[in-house]
Motif scaffolding. Sequence first.
Motif, PDB file in Angstrom:
ATOM      1  N   GLY A  56       0.815  -1.208   0.000  1.00  0.00           N
ATOM      2  CA  GLY A  56       0.000   0.000   0.000  1.00  0.00           C
ATOM      3  C   GLY A  56       0.846   1.255   0.000  1.00  0.00           C
ATOM      4  O   GLY A  56       0.565   2.218  -0.727  1.00  0.00           O
ATOM      5  N   ALA A  57       1.919   1.262   0.804  1.00  0.00           N
ATOM      6  CA  ALA A  57       2.816   2.421   0.859  1.00  0.00           C
ATOM      7  C   ALA A  57       3.520   2.638  -0.477  1.00  0.00           C
ATOM      8  O   ALA A  57       3.698   3.779  -0.922  1.00  0.00           O
ATOM      9  CB  ALA A  57       3.841   2.223   1.974  1.00  0.00           C
ATOM     10  N   MET A  58       3.918   1.552  -1.135  1.00  0.00           N
ATOM     11  CA  MET A  58       4.588   1.667  -2.432  1.00  0.00           C
ATOM     12  C   MET A  58       3.659   2.266  -3.485  1.00  0.00           C
ATOM     13  O   MET A  58       4.089   3.020  -4.357  1.00  0.00           O
ATOM     14  CB  MET A  58       5.109   0.300  -2.878  1.00  0.00           C
ATOM     15  CG  MET A  58       6.299  -0.191  -2.075  1.00  0.00           C
ATOM     16  SD  MET A  58       7.058  -1.680  -2.770  1.00  0.00           S
ATOM     17  CE  MET A  58       5.949  -2.946  -2.202  1.00  0.00           C
ATOM     18  N   LEU A  59       2.382   1.920  -3.404  1.00  0.00           N
ATOM     19  CA  LEU A  59       1.421   2.400  -4.404  1.00  0.00           C
ATOM     20  C   LEU A  59       1.168   3.902  -4.293  1.00  0.00           C
ATOM     21  O   LEU A  59       0.927   4.563  -5.310  1.00  0.00           O
ATOM     22  CB  LEU A  59       0.100   1.641  -4.255  1.00  0.00           C
ATOM     23  CG  LEU A  59       0.099   0.188  -4.737  1.00  0.00           C
ATOM     24  CD1 LEU A  59      -1.200  -0.505  -4.369  1.00  0.00           C
ATOM     25  CD2 LEU A  59       0.303   0.130  -6.255  1.00  0.00           C
ATOM     26  N   ILE A  60       1.213   4.449  -3.074  1.00  0.00           N
ATOM     27  CA  ILE A  60       0.920   5.870  -2.925  1.00  0.00           C
ATOM     28  C   ILE A  60       2.181   6.738  -2.923  1.00  0.00           C
ATOM     29  O   ILE A  60       2.090   7.966  -2.939  1.00  0.00           O
ATOM     30  CB  ILE A  60       0.119   6.139  -1.628  1.00  0.00           C
ATOM     31  CG1 ILE A  60       0.933   5.771  -0.385  1.00  0.00           C
ATOM     32  CG2 ILE A  60      -1.198   5.405  -1.653  1.00  0.00           C
ATOM     33  CD1 ILE A  60       0.222   6.083   0.917  1.00  0.00           C
ATOM     34  N   SER A  61       3.347   6.113  -2.925  1.00  0.00           N
ATOM     35  CA  SER A  61       4.598   6.879  -2.883  1.00  0.00           C
ATOM     36  C   SER A  61       4.834   7.636  -4.196  1.00  0.00           C
ATOM     37  O   SER A  61       4.722   7.071  -5.279  1.00  0.00           O
ATOM     38  CB  SER A  61       5.778   5.940  -2.628  1.00  0.00           C
ATOM     39  OG  SER A  61       6.993   6.602  -2.898  1.00  0.00           O
ATOM     40  N   PRO A  62       5.199   8.943  -4.118  1.00  0.00           N
ATOM     41  CA  PRO A  62       5.489   9.729  -5.328  1.00  0.00           C
ATOM     42  C   PRO A  62       6.977   9.770  -5.688  1.00  0.00           C
ATOM     43  O   PRO A  62       7.408  10.662  -6.427  1.00  0.00           O
ATOM     44  CB  PRO A  62       4.980  11.125  -4.932  1.00  0.00           C
ATOM     45  CG  PRO A  62       5.203  11.194  -3.459  1.00  0.00           C
ATOM     46  CD  PRO A  62       5.135   9.790  -2.922  1.00  0.00           C
ATOM     47  N   LEU A  63       7.767   8.829  -5.174  1.00  0.00           N
ATOM     48  CA  LEU A  63       9.218   8.880  -5.375  1.00  0.00           C
ATOM     49  C   LEU A  63       9.651   8.700  -6.831  1.00  0.00           C
ATOM     50  O   LEU A  63      10.747   9.117  -7.208  1.00  0.00           O
ATOM     51  CB  LEU A  63       9.903   7.803  -4.514  1.00  0.00           C
ATOM     52  CG  LEU A  63      10.238   8.193  -3.072  1.00  0.00           C
ATOM     53  CD1 LEU A  63      10.715   6.983  -2.305  1.00  0.00           C
ATOM     54  CD2 LEU A  63      11.290   9.284  -3.049  1.00  0.00           C
ATOM     55  N   MET A  64       8.821   8.052  -7.649  1.00  0.00           N
ATOM     56  CA  MET A  64       9.219   7.794  -9.039  1.00  0.00           C
ATOM     57  C   MET A  64       9.393   9.081  -9.837  1.00  0.00           C
ATOM     58  O   MET A  64      10.168   9.132 -10.795  1.00  0.00           O
ATOM     59  CB  MET A  64       8.170   6.913  -9.726  1.00  0.00           C
ATOM     60  CG  MET A  64       8.243   5.448  -9.392  1.00  0.00           C
ATOM     61  SD  MET A  64       9.497   4.559 -10.333  1.00  0.00           S
ATOM     62  CE  MET A  64       8.732   4.502 -11.951  1.00  0.00           C
ATOM     63  N   GLY A  65       8.674  10.149  -9.461  1.00  0.00           N
ATOM     64  CA  GLY A  65       8.662  11.384 -10.242  1.00  0.00           C
ATOM     65  C   GLY A  65      10.030  11.957 -10.564  1.00  0.00           C
ATOM     66  O   GLY A  65      10.400  12.091 -11.742  1.00  0.00           O
ATOM     67  N   PRO A  66      10.837  12.332  -9.544  1.00  0.00           N
ATOM     68  CA  PRO A  66      12.149  12.925  -9.845  1.00  0.00           C
ATOM     69  C   PRO A  66      13.135  11.954 -10.500  1.00  0.00           C
ATOM     70  O   PRO A  66      14.035  12.385 -11.224  1.00  0.00           O
ATOM     71  CB  PRO A  66      12.652  13.379  -8.467  1.00  0.00           C
ATOM     72  CG  PRO A  66      11.874  12.584  -7.476  1.00  0.00           C
ATOM     73  CD  PRO A  66      10.552  12.327  -8.102  1.00  0.00           C
ATOM     74  N   ILE A  67      12.977  10.651 -10.261  1.00  0.00           N
ATOM     75  CA  ILE A  67      13.884   9.672 -10.892  1.00  0.00           C
ATOM     76  C   ILE A  67      13.620   9.612 -12.397  1.00  0.00           C
ATOM     77  O   ILE A  67      14.551   9.660 -13.214  1.00  0.00           O
ATOM     78  CB  ILE A  67      13.707   8.279 -10.250  1.00  0.00           C
ATOM     79  CG1 ILE A  67      14.000   8.339  -8.761  1.00  0.00           C
ATOM     80  CG2 ILE A  67      14.619   7.260 -10.926  1.00  0.00           C
ATOM     81  CD1 ILE A  67      13.647   7.074  -8.012  1.00  0.00           C
ATOM     82  N   VAL A  68      12.346   9.520 -12.756  1.00  0.00           N
ATOM     83  CA  VAL A  68      11.975   9.536 -14.177  1.00  0.00           C
ATOM     84  C   VAL A  68      12.366  10.872 -14.796  1.00  0.00           C
ATOM     85  O   VAL A  68      12.848  10.925 -15.934  1.00  0.00           O
ATOM     86  CB  VAL A  68      10.462   9.276 -14.347  1.00  0.00           C
ATOM     87  CG1 VAL A  68      10.029   9.503 -15.790  1.00  0.00           C
ATOM     88  CG2 VAL A  68      10.115   7.861 -13.907  1.00  0.00           C
ATOM     89  N   GLY A  69      12.196  11.949 -14.025  1.00  0.00           N
ATOM     90  CA  GLY A  69      12.585  13.272 -14.518  1.00  0.00           C
ATOM     91  C   GLY A  69      14.070  13.345 -14.846  1.00  0.00           C
ATOM     92  O   GLY A  69      14.476  13.919 -15.868  1.00  0.00           O
ATOM     93  N   ALA A  70      14.910  12.737 -13.973  1.00  0.00           N
ATOM     94  CA  ALA A  70      16.359  12.727 -14.225  1.00  0.00           C
ATOM     95  C   ALA A  70      16.683  11.928 -15.482  1.00  0.00           C
ATOM     96  O   ALA A  70      17.550  12.323 -16.277  1.00  0.00           O
ATOM     97  CB  ALA A  70      17.088  12.149 -13.020  1.00  0.00           C
ATOM     98  N   GLY A  71      15.996  10.799 -15.687  1.00  0.00           N
ATOM     99  CA  GLY A  71      16.208   9.996 -16.894  1.00  0.00           C
ATOM    100  C   GLY A  71      15.828  10.746 -18.155  1.00  0.00           C
ATOM    101  O   GLY A  71      16.554  10.717 -19.162  1.00  0.00           O
TER     102      GLY A  71
END
Length: 425
Positions: A56-71
């Motif tokens: 559940g915590a993984m599903l609501i986490s917004p951490l992917m945003g800046p990583i994808v942004g860096a890519g």
Amino acid sequence: MNKFFDLHKGEEDKRAVLENVRSNISFTGSNLWILMAAVFIASIGLNVNSTAVIIGAMLISPLMGPIVGAGFALGIFDFHLLRKSLKNLLIATIASLLVSSIYFLLSPFKEAQSELLARTSPNIYDVLIAFFGGLVGVIAITRVEKGNPIPGVAIATALMPPLCTAGYGLATGNLKFFFGALFLYTINCVFIGISTFIIVKFLKYPPVNFVDKKEEKRVQNIVTIVSVLILIPSVYFAYSLYQEQKFRLSVNEFLEKEIVDKGHTLIYKKVSFSTNPKKIELALLSKNYSQDEVDMLNKKLNDFGIENTNIEIKKSASDDTSLLKDDLLNEVSKSDEKDKKIIELEQELSKNIFDNTQLLKESKILFPNINAITVSNNNFAQGDSLVKKTILIYKAETPLSEEDELQFKNWIQQRLNIKNVEVFK
């Protein structure tokens, strides 16, 4: 054939995709609150060993945003976007470490559960999961129809649990947990970014500014160097994991053929792979090995491909009780009231299965941390009837692991010759 693998089919407008990527980078306002709530939930899940809560915590986490942004930034040579993405990723990482550390400092439960331990030893498989998970995520982001992959990517790449595990390491002063979990988090970040970079280049997103071949080559070299620096320790950890699993399988085969198949009951086993030499600690229900027999077992290890390993067999406590019983019976046989006293003595000794003092002495041989124990039969009112149950209550200087507690319970059941024991701490 190419039409089956054509990623341009169903692709969303590139400007719209880039705008969406930029909007998900920042960690201010609601995004930061959502992140902290996700960290708190993931920390609770790790603390109580709940897979569902962690997911559940993984599903609501917004951490992917800046990583994808860096890519994306590396792929289109937008260094302003790269700096902004890395800055926000750093903010998110520090905030997550602080929240998880505070939670574990305040939590009364400090024992490392299996879900937490699973995030402390990354290897090459974690690299592959992060890379292919990131690949699926970026492909989904660039589609007009986003579809179902995004939630699955959030679960597969698992950014939140290792970050919270690193917070646990800080809170408990366990640097091995901290660096192991932080390395897993770094693996996920780097290879999600690399997979994003590859898809951006494959889909031919136009660079923001004109970039000459020399600059493009420099960025590609940086990506390659970072990938290799992450891959080398990951491959080493994967090889170590393979060697440990191979060792444990060989040990299990050895114990099955040389001890269990010969009619001996194994009540305790501890395999130490990281020591030098490696160590196998055993205890048997009623069999005591002489030193010559132990030496023979150590020699047989080589036949199973087990090298640089020593076997240690703990003395069987139940054998001591049997010897004591024989000695006492021999002493009583000298008296005129031999028959009567033998009967009384055997009745008294038979009660030793619930003699908590004796059980504590025997328990400490196998589990030195245990400092108090009581075993008793109790009648529990259940519905309209009484149910008889055997209750084991113990205290230990440091909490027993799940594996040790299970072995302790199994030993008690075999020692007392009963089937069901309920354990309470």
